[in-house]
Scaffold this active site. Structure first.
Site, short mmCIF file in Angstrom:
data_model
loop_
_atom_site.label_atom_id
_atom_site.label_comp_id
_atom_site.label_asym_id
_atom_site.label_seq_id
_atom_site.Cartn_x
_atom_site.Cartn_y
_atom_site.Cartn_z
N GLY C 43 67.86 8.96 56.56
CA GLY C 43 68.18 9.69 57.79
C GLY C 43 68.94 8.79 58.74
CG HIS C 267 60.71 22.54 69.99
ND1 HIS C 267 61.17 23.69 70.57
CD2 HIS C 267 61.66 21.60 70.18
CE1 HIS C 267 62.37 23.45 71.09
NE2 HIS C 267 62.69 22.19 70.86
NE ARG C 338 61.87 19.43 73.03
CZ ARG C 338 62.58 18.74 72.13
NH1 ARG C 338 61.98 17.90 71.33
NH2 ARG C 338 63.86 18.92 72.03
NE ARG C 442 61.50 13.56 69.47
CZ ARG C 442 62.39 14.53 69.61
NH1 ARG C 442 63.40 14.39 70.45
NH2 ARG C 442 62.28 15.66 68.93
#
Lengths: 247, 229, 646
Positions: C43, C267, C338, C442
């Protein structure tokens, strides 16, 4: 809904494959095609049959891992979509669905519906990048790039490398795939420096790997899940011919 | 350069160049043939010019070479393309409606055109240049003696027994050619890299116009001769 | 008890990274050729690291389970990447980015790491542009920025809704270049099965080739894990189907501490679950909350009527709608972070106001369409609306979208020091796989930043501080060295064990059961009793797995069920550690919400007195409790405050 599935089964790369017919009942139309395949595999497992192998990963249409040639079309009957985002409401109750792997010399079958697309990696390894090392680069805003050019480069760059273009092309040509990277980097000033070298290296690798020749049918752009235009192929041709002319 | 010749784009480059060259030929050939519609004298003058003009004579072998290169490369590319699919083909293929039938059957269309071309050469070119024909007896036009090419052409399409058959074959040949051009014309520019989202539309429209003009132009001739000659 | 040494350099927070670089050990070019590095995962973090190592001259081996390095799940990130460029001249700075990230993480991140992250963020943008990443631009030709989750400045760079894809393809290009040059050796469709430790240092890994089934040991002087997060513990998440926590877990079982496993990000804007067969949750970009308004019906009867299909959302008048975020958080409204938005949605649905299946709320664009027109909305969100319509078969221009929170990202991960080295020497961990930068929550557009920061600009430096002492270590032959042979034999035995259970339950059925336990008890809201229940159930599930799992076929050749079984076995154990961590953390912070610790208004209540530390867990054997180690967090540059979004 109840379905009949005609699925290509092949033990490994060397084995001879054949179609198997499976019946599947009570699939809801809101499930995705791959979720339907999951249900099929659970059913096969309970019957002591080895599940069908197929590639998939992100299941949101961006990683490019899922493939499948469904009812005669790459990624199935919907447009601008990958198999993982195809939903069963696109099919009729009682329908027989034919599921095949991508077919191309460039993409040998690994097992069942899974194919080996490392050819795409190899093409990009031949030159699908800008040769800069980490660090020591100019400020991001040092070179202005017009919005139109940046947008067009982005159009090309949205390629997910799924292989639908090759799968659907009657010639198994990889030109749309190759043109995406060549076009993106030829448009941007950062990539221009080695544009000629890149076009030649990537085309030469593409030819070497057994893909067919483009005859401009345009089938690839119809089946491309990202709707990438074959105008990028024109740019690739231009880059390649110019590169040759410069020799 | 050897890399260029063996590369897929290089091969296609020659397809495009020869294709466009043949497009120019078609234009000249059609213009000349349309003289048939203006009566024997007009056609015989044009025919005589085409048979004697030194530039045209020089172009003849080049034209033949263009045909041969176009055909050889087409065959080579088609064979390569068929091989690229691999041993197992698809059991089921749905042609996506947005790519034209012609674009997917160029080799078949080209073969039809070639078959027609052979017949066409035997009918006229061969007789004029090699075997000769009693129909070609000299006539005088504007004080100049020349072969009566008009008689040869008219006789073919007005023949009691085979006139209708020949007319239909020629019309069919013109249609095949037109379809070949609907894809071939814009495709040549695409392969040469002379296209983008805007020009693609222009080339396609122009290609269709050209294809129907050429196909229609060639088809009119047997019809006209059958009905009026 | 081992003292955790985070190796934070001396000096003011703004000087630490420069101090470190000025004094660290480096490896000279001729010695780099003699040193091997293994990178697991391709990634943003892994791809960037591998490419950079190759450029420096190290010999690199890279592994990924996908068919190509380009498929790694970084590719799915939509929104953007943060950097403190301050191009819009709106008052951004490195300090502000640092501050926002620490605050967004609810004061549970390590200050020095976050500051370094903010410092290198600008280099990332430069690097990506140089690679040909087609970021969005203004008409003047300069880069465009947009605002994102919680920040007061516009610092997010983006490439339409496919920023992750474009950044990954940039790193993939750099990686491809090194593969072409021969410095990097790529191994696709290969899964890491364990690490190999020789004399206390990580010296390689054991892999299984997913196509042939071959199990093989590989040597390297150092190993870098870039294997992503473990969100798939919950079965349903926005992660890719293959995303797994096994590499981190195998490392944990070999001695690498696992930090803050309970910090999971949920989320708020995902397409809701619609059935039991569902395999995956699809994220709708957070940017939708810029123009969409979130609501549920004000009256329970209306919610019930909508669920029963007797009423449509469009039948309700404005005063019958409850815009609960705007009501509860007037200052931030629909743009609260979030974790806050997710909990509020859950609260509404749990109280009986949910729509759809009962586990969904509306995200409505009606007001914005009236204000801006359909065209503007289509320009901004056209591709997202199209995606929604393809999946749900409803037109979001006409009827409000339905959304529900879903597992998205794991802040927890392998414990690393400032150098990104784990508690095992020579084993490094980067990107989502480590724990270091996001604390308990985050911020949007920060995951891409961290992955690339670690890969391009941190680990290529810090790994040399370790490797500088390894120049005299000769390469080992994995077929001859005892530790490699033993590790390989252990993996073979593990695979055979999985194959030989031969029970009657499919791997997926066990994975789904695990997901339900985790979601019900270790999900968005947790409490002591629930967590204890979860631990019991997870232990039982682990036993069930080893008694009853069915893996068909053979261990040779491609066997997808075997791949899944190997991962699920680890997920069950990992789930248990998450529950234990959640149970021990008697506070609510970020993504971790303990029902016992909330204000009377239902807001999260942190306990800075007792829990301003990183919980790093040490493995003590499968039947023993893990041991907790604490890394105290010291805030020198930032004053710790209560997050307030009212």
């Amino acid at each position: 809904m109840d379905l009949k599935l005609k699925i290509w089964r092949q033990k490994d790369a060397k084995a001879k494959g054949q179609f198997e017919l499976y019946s599947l009942n009570n699939i809801t139309k809101d499930s995705s095609f791959l979720e339907m395949m999951d249900v099929l595999n659970e059913q096969l497992l309970s019957q002591g049959i080895e599940p069908v192998a197929f590639d998939h990963d992100c299941r949101e249409g961006i990683c490019g891992m899922c493939s499948l040639f469904i009812n005669g079309r790459a990624h199935g009957p919907d447009t601008e979509i990958t198999t993982c985002q195809l939903h069963m409401r696109k099919f009729k109750d009682g329908e027989t669905i034919t599921v095949e792997p991508w077919r191309s010399n460039g993409f040998p079958i690994i097992k069942d519906l899974m194919v080996d697309r490392t050819a795409y990696d190899k093409i990009l390894q031949a030159g699908g990048y800008v040769s800069v090392n980490t660090g020591g680069v100019p400020d991001a805003n040092a070179i202005p790039i017009s919005k139109e050019v940046a947008d067009e480069a982005m159009d090309a760059a949205t390629c997910i490398g799924c292989g639908a273009c090759v799968a659907t092309c009657k010639n198994s040509s990889a030109m749309l795939f190759v043109s995406n990277k060549v076009s993106q980097l030829a448009l941007l000033p950062q990539g221009k420096a080695e544009a000629s070298r890149r076009a030649k290296a990537m085309v030469s690798k593409m030819d070497e790997l057994g893909f067919g020749n483009c005859t401009n049918t345009g089938a690839c752009e119809v089946e491309c899940p990202k709707g990438i235009s074959i105008s990028h192929i024109a740019r690739l041709n231009r880059e390649f011919l110019m590169a040759t002319a410069k020799e | 350069m050897s890399g260029f010749l063996s590369s897929s784009i290089g091969k296609k480059f020659f397809m495009s160049i020869t294709g466009l060259f043949l497009v120019v030929f078609l234009l000249v050939h059609l213009t000349a043939n349309l003289a048939l519609l203006f009566g024997p004298n007009a056609f015989n003058i044009v025919s005589h010019f085409m048979g004697t003009n030194p530039l045209i004579q020089i172009m003849q072998p080049i034209l033949a070479a263009g045909f041969i290169v176009h055909i050889i490369y087409a065959t080579f590319l088609t064979l390569q393309n068929q091989k690229a699919r691999g041993n197992d083909g698809y059991a089921k293929v749905v042609n996506s409606h947005q790519s034209s039938w012609a674009s997917k059957n160029m080799y078949i269309l080209g073969s039809l055109v070639l078959t027609f071309l052979v017949l066409h050469i035997l009918n006229f070119f061969w007789k004029i240049k090699v075997t000769g024909s009693p129909l070609l007896a000299e006539v005088e036009v504007n004080g100049e003696a020349m072969e009566n090419a008009y008689a040869l052409v008219a006789a073919l399409f007005t023949d009691q027994k085979l006139g209708l058959v020949y007319s239909l074959v020629y019309i069919f040949g013109a249609i095949a050619l037109a379809f070949h051009l609907t894809h071939g014309f814009w495709s040549a520019f695409q392969t040469l890299g002379m296209s983008n989202d805007i020009w693609r539309k222009r080339w396609t429209v122009l290609g269709y116009l050209f294809a129907f003009a050429v196909g229609g132009g060639f088809a009119i001739i047997p019809l006209f001769l059958m009905l009026f000659a | 008890m081992i003292k955790l040494d985070s190796k934070i350099p001396e000096g003011l927070v703004a000087e630490k990274w420069d101090n470190y670089k000025a004094h660290q050990n480096l490896v000279n070019p001729s010695n780099k050729r003699k040193l091997d590095i293994i990178v697991v995962g391709t990634g943003l973090a892994g791809g960037a690291a591998a490419a950079s190592f190759g450029e420096l001259g190290f010999k690199v081996k890279v592994f990924c389970y996908q068919d190509s390095p380009r498929r790694a799940h970084s590719i799915a990130a939509q929104g953007g990447i943060n950097a403190a460029k301050n191009y819009p001249n709106d008052g951004d700075s490195i300090y502000r980015l640092f501050y926002d990230t620490v605050k967004g993480g609810d004061y549970r991140a390590r200050e020095a790491n976050v500051f370094r992250l903010a410092q290198v963020s600008n280099d990332i943008i430069d690097q990506c542009v140089a690679q040909g990443v087609p970021f969005a631009r203004e008409y003047g030709g300069l880069l465009s920025n947009r605002s994102f989750g919680g920040a007061q400045v516009s610092r997010t760079f983006y490439a339409r809704g496919q920023t992750g894809q474009q950044l990954l393809l940039g790193a993939y290009g750099a990686l491809n270049r090194q593969i072409h040059l021969g410095t990097v050796e790529m191994h696709n469709r290969t899964e890491m099965m364990d690490i190999v430790i020789v004399d206390g240092k990580t010296r390689g890994i054991v892999t299984r080739n997913l196509v042939t089934g071959e199990i093989k040991a590989h040597f390297a002087h150092a190993v870098v894990l870039a294997t992503g997060g473990y969100g798939n513990v919950f079965f349903l998440s926005t992660n890719a189907m293959g995303s797994n926590g096994s590499a981190a877990w195998k490392a944990y079982k070999k001695g690498a501490f696992f930090a803050n496993p309970c910090f999971v990000q949920i989320h708020p804007t995902c397409i809701p679950v619609h059935g039991d067969f569902q395999s995956k949750l699809t994220l709708m970009s957070e940017s939708l909350r810029n123009d969409g308004r979130i609501w549920t019906p004000k009256k329970k009867e209306d919610a019930e009527a909508i669920r029963a299909g007797k009423k449509k959302p469009t039948d309700l008048s404005e005063d019958e709608k409850d815009y609960y975020l705007e009501r509860r958080y007037p200052a931030f409204g629909n743009l609260v972070p979030r974790d806050v938005a997710s909990r509020a949605a859950k609260e509404r649905c749990d109280s009986g106001y949910g729509v759809g299946t009962g586990q969904a709320v509306y995200l409505d664009f009606k007001t914005s369409i009236e204000r801006l027109g359909e065209k503007v909305i289509a320009d901004r969100y056209g591709n997202l609306f199209q995606m929604y319509e393809k999946i749900v078969d409803e037109n979001p221009y006409k009827t409000p979208m339905m959304i529900y929170p879903a597992i998205h990202y794991t802040m927890g991960g392998t414990w690393v020091d400032y150098e990104l080295q784990t508690t095992i020497k020579g084993l490094f961990s980067t990107g989502e796989a480590n724990f270091s930068d996001h604390g308990a929550n985050r911020l949007g557009a920060s995951a891409l930043m961290q992955g690339l920061a670690d890969g391009y600009f941190v680990i290529p430096y810090t790994i040399q501080n370790f490797l500088a002492d390894e120049i005299h270590t000769p390469r080992m032959n994995p077929n001859e060295v005892k530790e490699f042979i033993e590790a390989k034999e252990a993996v073979v035995a593990h695979v055979n064990k999985l194959m030989s259970v031969n029970g009657n339950r499919s791997v997926d059925s066990i994975h789904k059961e695990l997901g339900h336990i985790m979601w019900d008890y270790v999900g968005m809201a947790r409490n002591k009793e629930g967590l204890n229940t979860a631990i019991e159930k997870l232990i039982a599930l682990r036993k069930e797995f080893w008694k009853n799992v069915k893996v068909p076929g053979t261990s040779e050749g491609l066997n997808i069920e075997l791949e899944k079984a190997n991962r699920v076995a680890d997920f069950i154990e990992l789930g248990e550690l998450m529950a234990r961590d959640a149970l021990h953390r008697e506070e609510s912070c970020g993504g971790h919400f303990r029902e016992e610790h909330q204000t009377t208004e239902g807001e999260a209540m942190r306990n800075d007195q007792d829990f301003t530390y990183v919980a790093a867990w040490e493995y003590k054997g499968i039947d023993n409790l893990p041991e907790l180690h604490k890394e105290e967090l010291k805030y020198e540059a930032i004053e710790v405050k209560v997050r307030n979004y009212k």
